[in-house]
Design a protein around this motif. Structure first.
Motif, PDB file in Angstrom:
ATOM      1  N   ALA A  93      -2.353  -2.497 -30.291  1.00 59.64           N
ATOM      2  CA  ALA A  93      -0.925  -2.552 -30.628  1.00 59.64           C
ATOM      3  C   ALA A  93      -0.196  -1.318 -30.111  1.00 59.64           C
ATOM      4  O   ALA A  93       0.895  -1.425 -29.531  1.00 59.64           O
ATOM      5  N   LEU A  94      -0.781  -0.149 -30.299  1.00 60.25           N
ATOM      6  CA  LEU A  94      -0.120   1.087 -29.863  1.00 60.25           C
ATOM      7  C   LEU A  94       0.030   1.156 -28.350  1.00 60.25           C
ATOM      8  O   LEU A  94       0.993   1.746 -27.842  1.00 60.25           O
ATOM      9  N   ARG A  95      -0.887   0.547 -27.616  1.00 58.84           N
ATOM     10  CA  ARG A  95      -0.787   0.537 -26.149  1.00 58.84           C
ATOM     11  C   ARG A  95       0.449  -0.223 -25.684  1.00 58.84           C
ATOM     12  O   ARG A  95       0.899  -0.042 -24.541  1.00 58.84           O
ATOM     13  N   MET A 128       3.082   2.943 -26.302  1.00 54.92           N
ATOM     14  CA  MET A 128       2.867   4.310 -25.815  1.00 54.92           C
ATOM     15  C   MET A 128       1.672   4.329 -24.862  1.00 54.92           C
ATOM     16  O   MET A 128       1.052   3.297 -24.606  1.00 54.92           O
ATOM     17  N   GLY A 129       1.354   5.514 -24.361  1.00 53.90           N
ATOM     18  CA  GLY A 129       0.271   5.675 -23.418  1.00 53.90           C
ATOM     19  C   GLY A 129      -1.097   5.436 -24.038  1.00 53.90           C
ATOM     20  O   GLY A 129      -1.269   5.507 -25.257  1.00 53.90           O
ATOM     21  N   PRO A 130      -2.101   5.167 -23.205  1.00 49.69           N
ATOM     22  CA  PRO A 130      -3.433   4.810 -23.709  1.00 49.69           C
ATOM     23  C   PRO A 130      -4.134   5.918 -24.474  1.00 49.69           C
ATOM     24  O   PRO A 130      -4.873   5.643 -25.410  1.00 49.69           O
ATOM     25  N   ARG A 131      -3.923   7.187 -24.104  1.00 53.83           N
ATOM     26  CA  ARG A 131      -4.600   8.267 -24.817  1.00 53.83           C
ATOM     27  C   ARG A 131      -4.098   8.386 -26.256  1.00 53.83           C
ATOM     28  O   ARG A 131      -4.890   8.529 -27.194  1.00 53.83           O
ATOM     29  N   LEU A 132      -2.801   8.324 -26.439  1.00 54.72           N
ATOM     30  CA  LEU A 132      -2.254   8.375 -27.783  1.00 54.72           C
ATOM     31  C   LEU A 132      -2.669   7.154 -28.600  1.00 54.72           C
ATOM     32  O   LEU A 132      -2.941   7.258 -29.795  1.00 54.72           O
ATOM     33  N   ALA A 133      -2.724   6.006 -27.946  1.00 51.77           N
ATOM     34  CA  ALA A 133      -3.144   4.793 -28.639  1.00 51.77           C
ATOM     35  C   ALA A 133      -4.582   4.923 -29.127  1.00 51.77           C
ATOM     36  O   ALA A 133      -4.912   4.535 -30.256  1.00 51.77           O
ATOM     37  N   PHE A 134      -5.441   5.480 -28.295  1.00 56.18           N
ATOM     38  CA  PHE A 134      -6.832   5.694 -28.694  1.00 56.18           C
ATOM     39  C   PHE A 134      -6.890   6.687 -29.862  1.00 56.18           C
ATOM     40  O   PHE A 134      -7.684   6.510 -30.798  1.00 56.18           O
ATOM     41  N   GLY A 135      -6.058   7.715 -29.804  1.00 56.02           N
ATOM     42  CA  GLY A 135      -5.990   8.661 -30.911  1.00 56.02           C
ATOM     43  C   GLY A 135      -5.575   7.992 -32.208  1.00 56.02           C
ATOM     44  O   GLY A 135      -6.076   8.326 -33.292  1.00 56.02           O
ATOM     45  N   GLY A 136      -4.659   7.027 -32.119  1.00 55.97           N
ATOM     46  CA  GLY A 136      -4.261   6.281 -33.309  1.00 55.97           C
ATOM     47  C   GLY A 136      -5.418   5.498 -33.895  1.00 55.97           C
ATOM     48  O   GLY A 136      -5.568   5.400 -35.117  1.00 55.97           O
ATOM     49  N   GLY A 137      -6.257   4.936 -33.030  1.00 59.44           N
ATOM     50  CA  GLY A 137      -7.445   4.236 -33.511  1.00 59.44           C
ATOM     51  C   GLY A 137      -8.404   5.169 -34.222  1.00 59.44           C
ATOM     52  O   GLY A 137      -8.971   4.829 -35.270  1.00 59.44           O
ATOM     53  N   LEU A 138      -8.591   6.373 -33.666  1.00 55.81           N
ATOM     54  CA  LEU A 138      -9.448   7.360 -34.329  1.00 55.81           C
ATOM     55  C   LEU A 138      -8.881   7.752 -35.686  1.00 55.81           C
ATOM     56  O   LEU A 138      -9.627   7.955 -36.655  1.00 55.81           O
ATOM     57  N   LEU A 139      -7.566   7.885 -35.757  1.00 56.16           N
ATOM     58  CA  LEU A 139      -6.924   8.209 -37.031  1.00 56.16           C
ATOM     59  C   LEU A 139      -7.256   7.143 -38.075  1.00 56.16           C
ATOM     60  O   LEU A 139      -7.571   7.467 -39.231  1.00 56.16           O
ATOM     61  N   VAL A 140      -7.197   5.879 -37.685  1.00 56.92           N
ATOM     62  CA  VAL A 140      -7.500   4.789 -38.618  1.00 56.92           C
ATOM     63  C   VAL A 140      -8.948   4.877 -39.081  1.00 56.92           C
ATOM     64  O   VAL A 140      -9.248   4.730 -40.276  1.00 56.92           O
ATOM     65  N   VAL A 141      -9.863   5.110 -38.157  1.00 54.26           N
ATOM     66  CA  VAL A 141     -11.284   5.187 -38.508  1.00 54.26           C
ATOM     67  C   VAL A 141     -11.541   6.325 -39.489  1.00 54.26           C
ATOM     68  O   VAL A 141     -12.202   6.149 -40.525  1.00 54.26           O
ATOM     69  N   LEU A 188       2.167   4.264 -35.761  1.00 53.58           N
ATOM     70  CA  LEU A 188       3.000   4.443 -34.579  1.00 53.58           C
ATOM     71  C   LEU A 188       3.881   5.678 -34.722  1.00 53.58           C
ATOM     72  O   LEU A 188       4.005   6.482 -33.776  1.00 53.58           O
ATOM     73  N   ALA A 189       4.490   5.864 -35.884  1.00 52.43           N
ATOM     74  CA  ALA A 189       5.360   7.021 -36.096  1.00 52.43           C
ATOM     75  C   ALA A 189       4.572   8.318 -35.971  1.00 52.43           C
ATOM     76  O   ALA A 189       5.041   9.292 -35.356  1.00 52.43           O
ATOM     77  N   ILE A 190       3.370   8.356 -36.547  1.00 51.33           N
ATOM     78  CA  ILE A 190       2.555   9.572 -36.480  1.00 51.33           C
ATOM     79  C   ILE A 190       2.179   9.895 -35.040  1.00 51.33           C
ATOM     80  O   ILE A 190       2.299  11.050 -34.587  1.00 51.33           O
ATOM     81  N   MET A 191       1.763   8.894 -34.282  1.00 47.33           N
ATOM     82  CA  MET A 191       1.338   9.153 -32.907  1.00 47.33           C
ATOM     83  C   MET A 191       2.533   9.483 -32.012  1.00 47.33           C
ATOM     84  O   MET A 191       2.415  10.318 -31.093  1.00 47.33           O
ATOM     85  N   LEU A 192       3.675   8.861 -32.258  1.00 50.19           N
ATOM     86  CA  LEU A 192       4.887   9.250 -31.534  1.00 50.19           C
ATOM     87  C   LEU A 192       5.261  10.689 -31.850  1.00 50.19           C
ATOM     88  O   LEU A 192       5.749  11.432 -30.991  1.00 50.19           O
ATOM     89  N   GLY A 193       5.024  11.084 -33.091  1.00 52.34           N
ATOM     90  CA  GLY A 193       5.296  12.461 -33.469  1.00 52.34           C
ATOM     91  C   GLY A 193       4.400  13.444 -32.738  1.00 52.34           C
ATOM     92  O   GLY A 193       4.866  14.507 -32.286  1.00 52.34           O
ATOM     93  N   PHE A 194       3.129  13.112 -32.592  1.00 50.65           N
ATOM     94  CA  PHE A 194       2.235  13.963 -31.811  1.00 50.65           C
ATOM     95  C   PHE A 194       2.727  14.068 -30.364  1.00 50.65           C
ATOM     96  O   PHE A 194       2.724  15.156 -29.772  1.00 50.65           O
ATOM     97  N   GLU A 195       3.173  12.938 -29.804  1.00 50.48           N
ATOM     98  CA  GLU A 195       3.695  12.947 -28.444  1.00 50.48           C
ATOM     99  C   GLU A 195       4.936  13.843 -28.343  1.00 50.48           C
ATOM    100  O   GLU A 195       5.065  14.648 -27.406  1.00 50.48           O
ATOM    101  N   ALA A 196       5.830  13.734 -29.313  1.00 46.74           N
ATOM    102  CA  ALA A 196       7.044  14.549 -29.301  1.00 46.74           C
ATOM    103  C   ALA A 196       6.713  16.032 -29.445  1.00 46.74           C
ATOM    104  O   ALA A 196       7.334  16.885 -28.793  1.00 46.74           O
ATOM    105  N   MET A 197       5.743  16.355 -30.260  1.00 41.94           N
ATOM    106  CA  MET A 197       5.356  17.753 -30.444  1.00 41.94           C
ATOM    107  C   MET A 197       4.752  18.329 -29.164  1.00 41.94           C
ATOM    108  O   MET A 197       5.025  19.477 -28.795  1.00 41.94           O
ATOM    109  N   VAL A 198       3.923  17.537 -28.495  1.00 45.36           N
ATOM    110  CA  VAL A 198       3.314  17.997 -27.241  1.00 45.36           C
ATOM    111  C   VAL A 198       4.392  18.294 -26.204  1.00 45.36           C
ATOM    112  O   VAL A 198       4.271  19.235 -25.402  1.00 45.36           O
ATOM    113  N   GLN A 199       5.472  17.524 -26.228  1.00 47.19           N
ATOM    114  CA  GLN A 199       6.546  17.684 -25.252  1.00 47.19           C
ATOM    115  C   GLN A 199       7.592  18.720 -25.660  1.00 47.19           C
ATOM    116  O   GLN A 199       8.525  18.989 -24.908  1.00 47.19           O
ATOM    117  N   ALA A 200       7.428  19.310 -26.859  1.00 48.55           N
ATOM    118  CA  ALA A 200       8.464  20.196 -27.398  1.00 48.55           C
ATOM    119  C   ALA A 200       8.237  21.671 -27.089  1.00 48.55           C
ATOM    120  O   ALA A 200       8.966  22.511 -27.606  1.00 48.55           O
TER     121      ALA A 200
END
Length: 576
Positions: free
Chosen positions: A168-170, A173-186, A427-439
């Motif tokens: 769903a996250l893919r 957003m990009g595949p790396r963040l989507a994979f990170g979201g899966g790890l978060l769930v696990v 999705l919000a959490i992973m978008l937040g990580f993306e925004a922080m990386v770009q900030a």
């Protein structure tokens, strides 16, 4: 009831908050410290990103990897915590439904002497059935079909949810963040939460939400039959598990899809329109058939649910704060009255504006403590801000808001009520990580340290939960930790199963005994069961029970008394 879990929300908060502060301090030191330290820090995380890039580059590889990690990680804990045991009424009712499904039925005829078998969240009239929608028992039915035990089905569904999260996250957003979201769930939900370590549900409904909102952006960009199929399955899962909250999740999606569908028809793009509309219509139709079949089996009426009959029979308050009060008195002895009076206490939130506002604050805390937590509060806030500012994220944001508003109107505040919108939080959490990386460098390093902190944030309270004395309550407020390792009923069952022959257990309760830990739970075919559990309703009913089951050893139990050694008190009955 004995539990093994983190003692309180305060402990969980302090643990996570301390780890968050430590992670942020590391980021600050690295950013404003020696340049060599910053270079080494950045180089280490870039190497990790390279590895994640390889795994996440292929969608199926990423999804398969996350599902495998979930199964292996949770199975690894089995020697420490074993297979979860059911505890609360909801779990036993859902397992009963699963047992009926495995036997090809959704209800059973009302048993003889049904008053003695009456229990919570189960109807005896007009038929013997769980009160829940059929999606509640479906995961356990899968486990029973494959292994003879319900929990493996819960594990499989959790693995599917982790994989569906990546998929769903893919779409957003990009595949790396989507994979990170899966790890978060696990790590946060697939290891120690009650979604994996109980039979309450949550993961199955969340799976439906992930499929629905994961398919939406793909269908809007370049519709494929596969994506239409995923959306249809998501709608099916939501409808048969939590139709009320699922409706509010799907409502904004349905409105946008209808507009898109009409526009494509006017443009003459009939094939594209069909790829969305046909699977959605087919699976919604299938969901309707399943619900009607369940209603007919349980109540005899296509439009009457088992849940509705149960509320009319026993409940003292409606499920929605906006609904008018229910008429009374209702059926049930003092034990039933105690439970439904406790349940009705939450309905009092509607009595005034101030109490209603307190209810909203309380439910907001429930959402935050389970779906966000102290660990991910900073990226979550970054992510919500990004969703508000970027139009392409309007759909998940609107769907999440709709489910939240529906939750505010419900009489109770269990976190799985919001499970349809689970994917929105991730999705919000992973978008937040993306925004922080770009900030900038500081926020980028904060994002990295918070991501790494997820593991100790789980392991520290998990380890604490394995060491502290068991606690007698269910843990639904935070993702960590619940492990049901022992119960009074399980001890009774183990002792009875070690004895030859068939048994009839007459159950009574000491004055003031909690109504939340029930012993009277039976199999679908009560007459054929090796062990029958019945309420001790007095000599007259007991004589009828003995006359119907003359070949059984009769026992009496006063729940939940134990002897000096901690063993259960099981007494041979002298009835009649």
């Amino acid at each position: 009831m004995d539990h093994l879990f983190l003692p309180s929300f305060d402990t969980a908060f302090v643990t996570q908050f301390s780890i968050v502060l430590a992670a942020l301090l590391v980021a600050i030191v690295v950013t404003f410290g020696p340049a060599r330290l910053a270079d080494a820090f950045d180089d280490g995380f870039r190497r990790v990103e390279v590895g994640v890039t390889w795994i996440s580059r292929s969608g199926w590889r990423a999804v398969s990897a996350i599902m495998a990690i979930e199964i292996v990680l949770r199975v690894t804990l089995l020697p420490l915590v074993g297979v979860p045991l059911p505890f609360v009424h909801d779990e036993y009712s859902s397992i009963l439904q699963a047992q009926m499904m495995v036997q090809g039925r959704l209800a059973w005829p009302t048993p003889e002497l049904w008053e003695a078998f009456e229990t919570f969240h189960v109807n005896m009239i007009p038929n013997y059935a769980s009160i829940y929608f059929p999606g509640r028992g479906a995961p356990m039915a899968l486990g029973l079909l494959l292994t003879g035990q319900p929990w493996p089905g819960v594990l499989i569904v959790m693995a599917l949810l982790a994989g569906a999260t990546v998929w769903a996250l893919r779409g957003w957003m990009g595949p790396r963040l989507a994979f990170g979201g899966g790890l978060l769930v696990v790590l946060s939900y697939g290891t120690a939460s009650y979604w994996i370590n109980s039979y309450w549900g949550g993961a199955f409904t969340a799976l439906g939400g992930a499929l629905l909102l994961g398919a939406y952006p793909r269908l809007m960009r370049a519709p494929q039959w596969r994506d239409g199929l995923m959306m249809g399955v998501g709608l099916l899962v939501l409808t048969i598990s939590r139709p009320f909250e699922g409706f509010f999740l799907a409502l904004p999606v349905a409105a946008a899809c209808l507009f898109w569908f009409v526009r494509r028809l006017r443009q003459g793009h009939f094939t594209k329109a069909a790829r969305l509309a046909v699977p959605a219509a087919v699976f919604l139709g299938l969901a309707g058939l399943i619900m009607i079949s369940a209603n007919l089996a349980a109540t005899g009426e296509a439009g009457q649910t088992a849940y509705g009959i149960n509320r009319d029979t026993y409940a003292l308050a409606p499920a929605l704060l906006s609904a008018p009060p229910l008429d009374g008195p209702k059926r049930g002895d003092a034990r039933f009255r105690a439970f439904y009076e406790w349940e009705a206490s939450s309905y009092a939130w509607r009595d005034s504006l101030a109490s209603h506002l307190r209810s909203i604050v309380n439910k907001t805390e429930v959402i935050w403590s389970f779906y966000v937590t102290a660990l991910f509060t900073i990226p979550f806030m970054f992510g919500i801000w990004r969703m508000v500012r970027r139009r392409r994220f309007a759909m998940p944001l609107l769907s999440g808001i709709a489910v939240t508003l529906a939750f505010y109107n419900e009489s109770w505040d269990f976190s799985h009520y919001v499970s349809p919108a689970f994917i929105v939080a991730i999705l919000a959490i992973m978008l937040g990580f993306e925004a922080m990386v770009q900030a900038g460098p500081l926020f980028r390093r904060m994002a990295w340290t918070l991501a790494v902190a997820a593991l100790p944030a789980l392991l520290v309270p998990l380890g604490h939960g394995l060491l502290v004395p068991p606690q007698p309550q269910a843990q639904t407020a935070t993702p960590c930790c619940q492990f049901v390792v022992r119960s009074y009923r399980a001890d009774l069952l183990e002792r009875l199963q070690g004895m030859p022959g068939r048994h009839l257990v007459l159950v009574s309760y000491a004055p003031g005994a909690t109504p939340h830990d029930e012993l009277v739970w039976n199999e679908p075919d009560i007459d054929a069961a090796t062990i029958i559990w019945a309420r001790d309703l007095g000599p007259e009913m007991n004589k009828k029970l003995l006359a119907r089951y003359p070949d059984r050893t009769v026992w009496h139990v006063t729940g939940h008394l134990r002897n000096a050694d901690g063993g259960v008190v099981l007494t041979r009955s002298d009835y009649p």
